[in-house]
Design an enzyme around this catalytic site. Structure first.
Site, mmCIF file in Angstrom:
data_model
loop_
_atom_site.group_PDB
_atom_site.id
_atom_site.type_symbol
_atom_site.label_atom_id
_atom_site.label_comp_id
_atom_site.label_asym_id
_atom_site.label_seq_id
_atom_site.Cartn_x
_atom_site.Cartn_y
_atom_site.Cartn_z
ATOM 1 N N ASP A 15 -2.927 3.817 -1.799
ATOM 2 C CA ASP A 15 -2.602 2.954 -2.939
ATOM 3 C C ASP A 15 -1.123 3.051 -3.301
ATOM 4 O O ASP A 15 -0.477 4.067 -3.043
ATOM 5 C CB ASP A 15 -3.480 3.369 -4.132
ATOM 6 C CG ASP A 15 -3.510 2.298 -5.208
ATOM 7 O OD1 ASP A 15 -3.148 1.139 -4.913
ATOM 8 O OD2 ASP A 15 -3.889 2.619 -6.351
ATOM 9 N N HIS A 32 3.421 -3.343 1.700
ATOM 10 C CA HIS A 32 2.294 -3.228 2.640
ATOM 11 C C HIS A 32 2.804 -2.930 4.056
ATOM 12 O O HIS A 32 2.201 -2.155 4.788
ATOM 13 C CB HIS A 32 1.447 -4.499 2.627
ATOM 14 C CG HIS A 32 0.746 -4.731 1.311
ATOM 15 N ND1 HIS A 32 0.036 -3.750 0.674
ATOM 16 C CD2 HIS A 32 0.649 -5.831 0.524
ATOM 17 C CE1 HIS A 32 -0.472 -4.237 -0.466
ATOM 18 N NE2 HIS A 32 -0.104 -5.483 -0.577
ATOM 19 N N LEU A 126 -9.202 12.027 17.815
ATOM 20 C CA LEU A 126 -9.235 11.696 16.387
ATOM 21 C C LEU A 126 -10.163 10.496 16.201
ATOM 22 O O LEU A 126 -10.082 9.534 16.957
ATOM 23 C CB LEU A 126 -7.824 11.334 15.880
ATOM 24 C CG LEU A 126 -7.752 10.857 14.422
ATOM 25 C CD1 LEU A 126 -8.009 12.025 13.456
ATOM 26 C CD2 LEU A 126 -6.389 10.233 14.116
HETATM 27 C C1 IPE Z 1 -8.118 0.417 -3.748
HETATM 28 O O1 IPE Z 1 -6.910 0.107 -4.356
HETATM 29 C C2 IPE Z 1 -8.261 -0.361 -2.478
HETATM 30 C C3 IPE Z 1 -7.382 0.027 -1.390
HETATM 31 C C4 IPE Z 1 -6.514 0.999 -1.394
HETATM 32 C C5 IPE Z 1 -7.521 -0.746 -0.196
HETATM 33 P P1 IPE Z 1 -6.770 -1.020 -5.487
HETATM 34 O O2 IPE Z 1 -5.339 -1.056 -5.824
HETATM 35 O O3 IPE Z 1 -7.392 -2.275 -5.034
HETATM 36 O O4 IPE Z 1 -7.651 -0.425 -6.672
HETATM 37 P P2 IPE Z 1 -7.587 -0.666 -8.222
HETATM 38 O O5 IPE Z 1 -7.668 -2.152 -8.447
HETATM 39 O O6 IPE Z 1 -6.288 -0.112 -8.706
HETATM 40 O O7 IPE Z 1 -8.740 0.087 -8.769
HETATM 41 C C1 IPE Z 2 -2.823 -0.519 -1.722
HETATM 42 O O1 IPE Z 2 -1.683 -0.844 -2.424
HETATM 43 C C2 IPE Z 2 -3.108 -1.494 -0.597
HETATM 44 C C3 IPE Z 2 -4.189 -2.441 -0.877
HETATM 45 C C4 IPE Z 2 -4.988 -2.420 -1.901
HETATM 46 C C5 IPE Z 2 -4.366 -3.515 0.079
HETATM 47 P P1 IPE Z 2 -1.716 -1.857 -3.636
HETATM 48 O O2 IPE Z 2 -1.440 -3.220 -3.099
HETATM 49 O O3 IPE Z 2 -2.964 -1.734 -4.422
HETATM 50 O O4 IPE Z 2 -0.475 -1.360 -4.479
HETATM 51 P P2 IPE Z 2 -0.394 -1.298 -6.055
HETATM 52 O O5 IPE Z 2 -1.523 -0.448 -6.533
HETATM 53 O O6 IPE Z 2 -0.476 -2.706 -6.562
HETATM 54 O O7 IPE Z 2 0.939 -0.666 -6.295
HETATM 55 MG MG MG Z 3 -3.466 -0.590 -6.013
#
Ligand code: IPE
Ligand code: IPE
Ligand code: MG
Length: 238
Positions: A15, A32, A126
């Site tokens: 995240d 990303h 792995l």
């Molecule tokens: C969880 O992260 C999903 C992934 C890392 C793929 P999100 O960014 O979607 O989760 P919330 O919305 O903060 O709970």
């Molecule tokens: C995690 O990073 C990746 C996915 C959920 C695809 P985020 O895109 O949720 O990044 P934040 O949480 O908005 O910073």
């Molecule tokens: Mg996120």
């Protein structure tokens, strides 16, 4: 009771990509892209750090709520990742699996996922599992349907339904449960990731955003985990 050894199952909620980019005045998709680069480094480091199973949360069933641009950008990144990294993953002994509602993904991506699973099936250094369009509750609902079908067809008596039957109906049926679930970027929640499988997992949360999560930080996280005592409901051995 402490699990000190190797062959760990590490699961990561990767995240913070979006905020990492926004804080630098960049588009979320740049975050990303950086995140994908981190995946390469972490995957490469895992076998030497005693991690045998690595499960990565790449896209949740809730992530479709994001803008069309971000969602399609992520799907393009997933396709690119598979195309560019397949040969390396194969060579490095990585067996790749995907979990989630894959039939809802675009056909090209589904083909690439299947191809990579097929090509790496004999690898064992792995075990990398990527959760794409994955939601834990959705997985349990789908598993319940599979079990219900077995009951309906007379193949399974209702009183034989137990935790093992449910586990074998989940997408993760070939995997061991996670030992450690790590979430980056300072969010303290699990966001629908592996709820069934993680009931006895240890959790680690770090403020570091995923694009800044280095192999060194992973090493520290694993060291801290190895110092924990896991009791699984029993009493500590003195
Ligand atoms: C969880 O992260 C999903 C992934 C890392 C793929 P999100 O960014 O979607 O989760 P919330 O919305 O903060 O709970
Ligand atoms: C995690 O990073 C990746 C996915 C959920 C695809 P985020 O895109 O949720 O990044 P934040 O949480 O908005 O910073
Ligand atoms: Mg996120």
């Amino acid at each position: 009771m402490t699990k000190q050894g190797d062959d760990l199952h590490l699961a990561i909620i990767m995240d913070g990509n979006g905020r990492w980019a926004t804080a630098r005045g960049l588009e979320r998709l740049v975050g990303h892209k950086r995140g994908v680069e981190r995946v390469d480094e972490i995957v490469e480091a895992c076998p030497d750090l005693g991690v045998k199973h690595l499960t990565l949360f790449a896209f949740s069933t809730e992530n479709w709520k994001r803008s069309e641009r971000e969602v399609s950008g992520l799907m393009t990144l997933f396709r690119r990742y598979i195309r560019s990294e397949s040969a390396r993953l194969l060579k490095e002994g990585v067996r790749v699996r995907f979990i989630g509602r894959r039939h809802e993904l675009d056909a090209r991506l589904q083909e690439l996922m299947q191809g990579l699973e097929d090509r790496t099936i004999d690898n064992d250094r792995l075990h990398l599992t990527v959760a794409i369009n994955y939601g834990g509750r959705d997985e349990i609902v789908r598993a319940t349907r599979k079990v219900a079908l077995m009951v309906q067809s007379g193949e399974l008596p209702i009183e034989d339904i137990d935790e093992h039957i449910l586990s074998t109906a989940l997408d993760t049926h070939e995997l061991i449960d996670p030992d450690l679930v790590l979430r980056t970027s300072g969010e303290y929640r699990t966001s629908n990731f592996l709820p069934w499988q993680s009931v006895y997992a240890e959790y680690e949360f770090t403020e570091t955003a995923w694009p800044d999560f280095t192999v060194e930080k992973l090493r520290d996280t694993l060291d801290a985990f190895r110092g924990r005592e896991r009791r699984f409901g029993a009493v500590a051995i003195k």
